[in-house]
Scaffold this motif. Sequence first.
Motif, PDB file in Angstrom:
ATOM      1  N   ASN A 253       0.803  -1.227   0.000  1.00 55.75           N
ATOM      2  CA  ASN A 253       0.000   0.000   0.000  1.00 55.75           C
ATOM      3  C   ASN A 253       0.836   1.277   0.000  1.00 55.75           C
ATOM      4  OD1 ASN A 253      -2.888  -0.734   0.035  1.00 55.75           O
ATOM      5  ND2 ASN A 253      -2.345  -1.807   1.909  1.00 55.75           N
ATOM      6  N   HIS A 254       2.172   1.129   0.043  1.00 56.62           N
ATOM      7  CA  HIS A 254       3.026   2.316   0.141  1.00 56.62           C
ATOM      8  C   HIS A 254       4.219   2.240  -0.807  1.00 56.62           C
ATOM      9  CE1 HIS A 254       0.822   2.382   3.966  1.00 56.62           C
ATOM     10  NE2 HIS A 254       0.969   3.683   3.915  1.00 56.62           N
ATOM     11  N   PRO A 255       3.975   2.319  -2.110  1.00 56.69           N
ATOM     12  CA  PRO A 255       5.119   2.398  -3.031  1.00 56.69           C
ATOM     13  C   PRO A 255       5.928   3.660  -2.768  1.00 56.69           C
ATOM     14  CG  PRO A 255       3.072   2.947  -4.153  1.00 56.69           C
ATOM     15  CD  PRO A 255       2.682   2.434  -2.803  1.00 56.69           C
ATOM     16  N   ILE A 256       7.220   3.569  -2.950  1.00 54.95           N
ATOM     17  CA  ILE A 256       8.075   4.744  -2.749  1.00 54.95           C
ATOM     18  C   ILE A 256       7.929   5.708  -3.918  1.00 54.95           C
ATOM     19  CG2 ILE A 256      10.472   5.529  -2.521  1.00 54.95           C
ATOM     20  CD1 ILE A 256      11.059   2.816  -1.158  1.00 54.95           C
TER      21      ILE A 256
ATOM     22  N   LYS B 185       6.149   4.757 -10.732  1.00 55.86           N
ATOM     23  CA  LYS B 185       6.613   3.463 -11.223  1.00 55.86           C
ATOM     24  C   LYS B 185       5.720   2.310 -10.784  1.00 55.86           C
ATOM     25  CE  LYS B 185      11.538   4.666 -11.435  1.00 55.86           C
ATOM     26  NZ  LYS B 185      12.902   4.311 -10.939  1.00 55.86           N
ATOM     27  N   PHE B 186       5.144   2.441  -9.591  1.00 55.47           N
ATOM     28  CA  PHE B 186       4.360   1.340  -9.047  1.00 55.47           C
ATOM     29  C   PHE B 186       3.016   1.833  -8.531  1.00 55.47           C
ATOM     30  CE2 PHE B 186       8.840   0.173  -8.390  1.00 55.47           C
ATOM     31  CZ  PHE B 186       8.873  -1.062  -9.032  1.00 55.47           C
TER      32      PHE B 186
ATOM     33  N   GLU C 256       3.469  -6.212  -6.880  1.00 54.88           N
ATOM     34  CA  GLU C 256       4.483  -7.017  -6.194  1.00 54.88           C
ATOM     35  C   GLU C 256       5.891  -6.451  -6.369  1.00 54.88           C
ATOM     36  OE1 GLU C 256       4.197  -9.725  -4.248  1.00 54.88           O
ATOM     37  OE2 GLU C 256       2.006  -9.695  -4.325  1.00 54.88           O
ATOM     38  N   GLY C 257       6.089  -5.628  -7.381  1.00 50.82           N
ATOM     39  CA  GLY C 257       7.394  -5.035  -7.613  1.00 50.82           C
ATOM     40  C   GLY C 257       7.824  -4.078  -6.511  1.00 50.82           C
TER      41      GLY C 257
ATOM     42  N   GLU D 170      11.455  -2.777  -4.888  1.00 51.60           N
ATOM     43  CA  GLU D 170      11.745  -1.355  -4.742  1.00 51.60           C
ATOM     44  C   GLU D 170      12.283  -1.054  -3.339  1.00 51.60           C
ATOM     45  OE1 GLU D 170       9.429   2.889  -5.524  1.00 51.60           O
ATOM     46  OE2 GLU D 170       8.383   1.257  -4.505  1.00 51.60           O
ATOM     47  N   TYR D 171      11.705  -1.672  -2.331  1.00 51.51           N
ATOM     48  CA  TYR D 171      12.168  -1.477  -0.957  1.00 51.51           C
ATOM     49  C   TYR D 171      13.592  -1.999  -0.776  1.00 51.51           C
ATOM     50  CZ  TYR D 171       7.800   0.155   1.203  1.00 51.51           C
ATOM     51  OH  TYR D 171       6.704   0.899   1.573  1.00 51.51           O
ATOM     52  N   GLU D 172      13.882  -3.148  -1.362  1.00 55.19           N
ATOM     53  CA  GLU D 172      15.232  -3.715  -1.273  1.00 55.19           C
ATOM     54  C   GLU D 172      16.252  -2.793  -1.931  1.00 55.19           C
ATOM     55  OE1 GLU D 172      15.153  -7.569  -2.998  1.00 55.19           O
ATOM     56  OE2 GLU D 172      13.729  -8.398  -1.534  1.00 55.19           O
ATOM     57  N   GLU D 173      15.912  -2.259  -3.082  1.00 54.49           N
ATOM     58  CA  GLU D 173      16.826  -1.363  -3.791  1.00 54.49           C
ATOM     59  C   GLU D 173      17.035  -0.065  -3.015  1.00 54.49           C
ATOM     60  OE1 GLU D 173      15.067  -0.875  -7.622  1.00 54.49           O
ATOM     61  OE2 GLU D 173      15.760  -2.846  -8.362  1.00 54.49           O
ATOM     62  N   ALA D 174      15.984   0.429  -2.372  1.00 54.65           N
ATOM     63  CA  ALA D 174      16.111   1.647  -1.573  1.00 54.65           C
ATOM     64  C   ALA D 174      17.081   1.431  -0.415  1.00 54.65           C
ATOM     65  CB  ALA D 174      14.748   2.087  -1.055  1.00 54.65           C
TER      66      ALA D 174
END
Length: 319
Positions: A217-220, A224-225, A230-231, A235-239
Amino acid sequence: CGHFHPEFKIRMRVSSPIVGVLAASAFIAAVLLMAPAISLGSPAVRARSIAPSAVTRPSMVRGVQSQATVTSLQTVGSTAEWKVPDVLPKVYVYDHCPFCVRVRMIYGLKNIRHDLIWLQNDDKETPMSMHPDKKKVLPIVDQGGKILIESLDIVKAVDENPAYGPSVLKPSTGRKDIDAWVKGTKATMAALSRPRYIQTYLPEFAFKSARDAFVLNHPIDKSKFKKGDEGIFKEYEEALSKSPELLATFNEKLQEVEDMIFSSYHVSPGGLSYDDITFFARFRGISIIRGVQPGPKLASYLENMSELTDIPLLYGMAV
């Protein structure tokens, strides 16, 4: 317990059976003493202050200010006596949520005893059953059967309620400088804080389903999302992998905040105001970021406001 997190471990090592029995007995006694103050449940985790209503909470405000400013704080926060309503307000919140922090602030500043109820982040039924529009939105306050919503509306209702004494907040001064700073750093703050929230022991993330619900519920980057993609997990891992460069940029920007803070006790001239309600609620979240470097004025302000409102900072669980 003003701030209790449900996941913890205690390790004990003893050298003899007798010592072991004594140690176990002491531990059980300590747990039993805590039991009246703590009740846990799913999907909500509850925390109720156990300070006696007739006891004055000790002041630990920091920083150097004029005597007039210090005197004005004797009726708010940690320096004043508890007010105990006949029916304790039930305050439903998430710990990470700045809008929830706003509401917790006014109860702390006015020393109003209340039931603080942490909902799991994936619990839809509880807030929707109370919200007039059936929305999954917090904070929500149940004031003896009367439901209050919208953070600043709740703050106003509590601050201006004569049953809780005189108002302690002055009107907002319209701090466009702070608003502009927050807007300019919003993306960096999201990239630093959101992946960290779900790695901590914040009560709303006690279960994997709650953590997953937050991520989805909280894309950065909303360009993009979309919610539910599910992506976002990737995104969280890359951040997190970009933390060193993001943190360097953010720490540099934090120094700009120093000139925006009027004093260690209130962000704008004239005393405590709605400016403080929004400012502290926004900036408390930086304390979840390990390596964050607020300037001396911001650090002192956050410590003092944390004490006055009885809302802990998150440095102890920073990631």
